[in-house]
Write a protein that holds these residues in place. Structure first.
Motif, PDB file in Angstrom:
ATOM      1  N   SER A   1     -17.676  53.840  24.955  1.00  0.00           N
ATOM      2  CA  SER A   1     -16.487  53.345  26.236  1.00  0.00           C
ATOM      3  C   SER A   1     -15.149  53.127  25.493  1.00  0.00           C
ATOM      4  O   SER A   1     -15.006  52.577  24.704  1.00  0.00           O
ATOM      5  CB  SER A   1     -17.220  51.772  26.477  1.00  0.00           C
TER       6      SER A   1
ATOM      7  N   GLN B   1     -21.650  48.834  28.103  1.00  0.00           N
ATOM      8  CA  GLN B   1     -21.655  50.352  28.278  1.00  0.00           C
ATOM      9  C   GLN B   1     -20.899  50.993  27.067  1.00  0.00           C
ATOM     10  O   GLN B   1     -19.985  50.555  26.658  1.00  0.00           O
ATOM     11  CB  GLN B   1     -21.013  50.845  29.398  1.00  0.00           C
ATOM     12  N   ARG B   2     -21.952  51.698  26.548  1.00  0.00           N
ATOM     13  CA  ARG B   2     -21.379  52.423  25.230  1.00  0.00           C
ATOM     14  C   ARG B   2     -21.928  53.970  25.259  1.00  0.00           C
ATOM     15  O   ARG B   2     -23.062  54.291  25.828  1.00  0.00           O
ATOM     16  CB  ARG B   2     -21.955  51.868  23.894  1.00  0.00           C
TER      17      ARG B   2
ATOM     18  N   SER C   1     -16.219  50.409  20.012  1.00  0.00           N
ATOM     19  CA  SER C   1     -16.585  51.016  21.422  1.00  0.00           C
ATOM     20  C   SER C   1     -17.983  51.817  21.146  1.00  0.00           C
ATOM     21  O   SER C   1     -18.611  52.413  22.119  1.00  0.00           O
ATOM     22  CB  SER C   1     -15.647  52.210  21.555  1.00  0.00           C
TER      23      SER C   1
END
Length: 448
Positions: free
Chosen positions: A182, A179-180, A203
């Motif tokens: 993040s 997931q980004r 991230s």
């Protein structure tokens, strides 16, 4: 606040380095949040599968921000001579030496930043059998319990078995780690030794870039450390093999900042090659396109195919090439056939001059199951892994557990800022595939 910690690594190698590395994440020193990793005992696991699973378990621990310790099986559980499938070190034969630890701990020592110098929690109240039962109790998540530790404090303890590590990561972490943007990913990178700028970049990364960058962080870290007796015996091995490696530095666990200045060819032959489905298909195709007989299945790829990578890299300097193979005599005969012998042990092939040296493959002697023989194979295997990972150039395969580990530990971060147009923020310098696809496969999660 950043902390300074010994045993850090430089930008190109792992284990330990002469330089201290600045760490931007302080682990919880209380040992109240711990992941117990229990190495796999099923089906006589190989050293490469054990190390691969260990690396993946460290991904779980660092993502969850847990201190990680190894819990190996006691002698009445594992069934191995001297409580380890990795054999008996000569250190164990001296009365002044402490007893060798069992299992994976015989060769691996988690760094202090990963273990927080914790021991297995609640040893007075919880036996190996308890933890072993607990790790098998929850198929949907990593089993967790709370117990009173030796300090009289409550410890939150998660238990992860080697056999379940991959399944748990697939079910619980693989999606969430992608997931980004993040903050969890940023903190994960910091725990693996990234500086704030690197962590921020991590991230924001997407898709296949994530695993490649994570692999480069792992390669730069000292996440995979070996026990002092392993380092000592590795130094002796390199010295006897006449490799251009500083044995004193290896013995002390200090690795130079630069790569080892030689090239490596991993030349597989016979059953070890035919056991790989992709390799078997490539061998058949290779000989078919060169007028081979289908009824005569060959079990090797000629040395000239491995050397093809040098056809466009002509040099006036002599290239030092170390060849890891289970059949050095056969390969040596090939060198004589295709090359022009020169003085001082040099051979001219095409536009390059080579000086070949041989390392008899650690896979070549599996006839003896004694404790000493098992340990000798362990040292040879680790020595090969380090050579493959640190040599200036490597030609080999990436379909095996060893190959995937080598691929991870050869990853390097690109210098300077990375723009949105860059295909990847990491590189794999000096690395070529021995056979099959020309393009090196996309990175997977370290330890996959």
């Amino acid at each position: 606040h950043p902390s300074s910690e010994g045993g850090g690594v430089g930008t190109t190698n792992f284990i330990q380095s002469t330089k201290k590395k600045m760490r931007w994440w302080e682990n919880d020193p209380s040992c109240n949040n711990v992941l117990i990793f229990m190495p796999d005992l099923s089906a006589n696991p190989t050293i490469e599968s054990q190390l691969t699973t260990y690396v993946l378990a460290t991904m779980v621990a660092t993502f969850m921000n847990l201190s990680m310790v190894i819990l190996d099986a006691p002698p009445d559980f594992d069934g191995f001579v001297a409580s380890s499938q990795f054999g008996c070190s000569k250190w164990g034969k001296h009365a002044k030496r402490k007893a060798m630890p069992p299992g994976l701990s015989r060769i691996v020592k988690p760094p202090d930043w990963l273990s927080s110098k914790c021991t297995v929690p609640c040893q007075k109240s919880h036996t190996y059998s308890y933890w072993n039962d607990l790790r098998q109790s929850n198929a949907d998540g990593i089993p967790e319990t709370v117990c009173m530790n030796e300090k009289g404090e409550q410890s939150n303890v998660f238990v992860l078995g080697g056999g379940e590590t991959r399944d748990y990561f697939e079910k619980l972490f693989k999606y969430s780690t992608l997931q980004r943007p993040s903050t969890a990913a940023r903190d994960w990178a910091l725990r693996l030794g990234a500086n704030p700028q690197e962590a921020e970049l991590f991230s924001q990364l997407k898709g296949g870039q994530i695993w490649g960058y994570l692999g480069a962080l792992v390669a730069r870290s000292d996440l995979l450390q070996f026990q002092p007796w392993i380092l000592s015996d590795l130094a002796d091995y390199y010295k006897k093999s006449h490799l251009p490696v500083n044995a004193k530095s290896v013995r002390e666990g200090l690795f130079d900042e630069h790569v080892w200045n030689f090239d490596v060819l991993q030349v597989q032959r016979g059953d070890e090659l035919l056991s790989n489905t992709k390799a078997k298909e490539f061998i058949s195709h290779y000989w078919d396109t060169r007028g081979g007989n289908d009824s005569e299945m060959r079990n090797y790829i000629p040395l000239v195919h491995y050397l093809r990578h040098y056809n466009y890299r002509c040099s006036t300097k002599t290239r030092i090439i170390y060849i890891s193979t289970s059949n050095p005599t056969e390969v040596s005969n090939e060198i004589t056939m295709i090359g022009q012998k020169m003085n001082r042990g040099k051979t001219r092939i095409g536009c390059n001059t080579f000086r070949f040296r041989f390392i008899e493959s650690s896979a070549s002697d599996k006839t003896t199951d004694s404790c000493d023989a098992s340990y000798s194979r362990t040292i040879a295997n680790i020595a090969d892994f380090l050579i493959f990972s640190k040599a200036a150039s490597f030609v080999g395969d990436f379909d095996s557990d060893w190959g995937r580990l080598v691929r991870t530990f050869r990853l390097k971060m690109k210098e300077g800022p990375t723009s949105d147009g860059d295909e990847s923020p990491v590189s794999l310098p000096g690395t070529e595939i021995a056979w099959g696809e020309i393009k090196i496969p996309q990175a997977e999660i370290p330890g996959w």
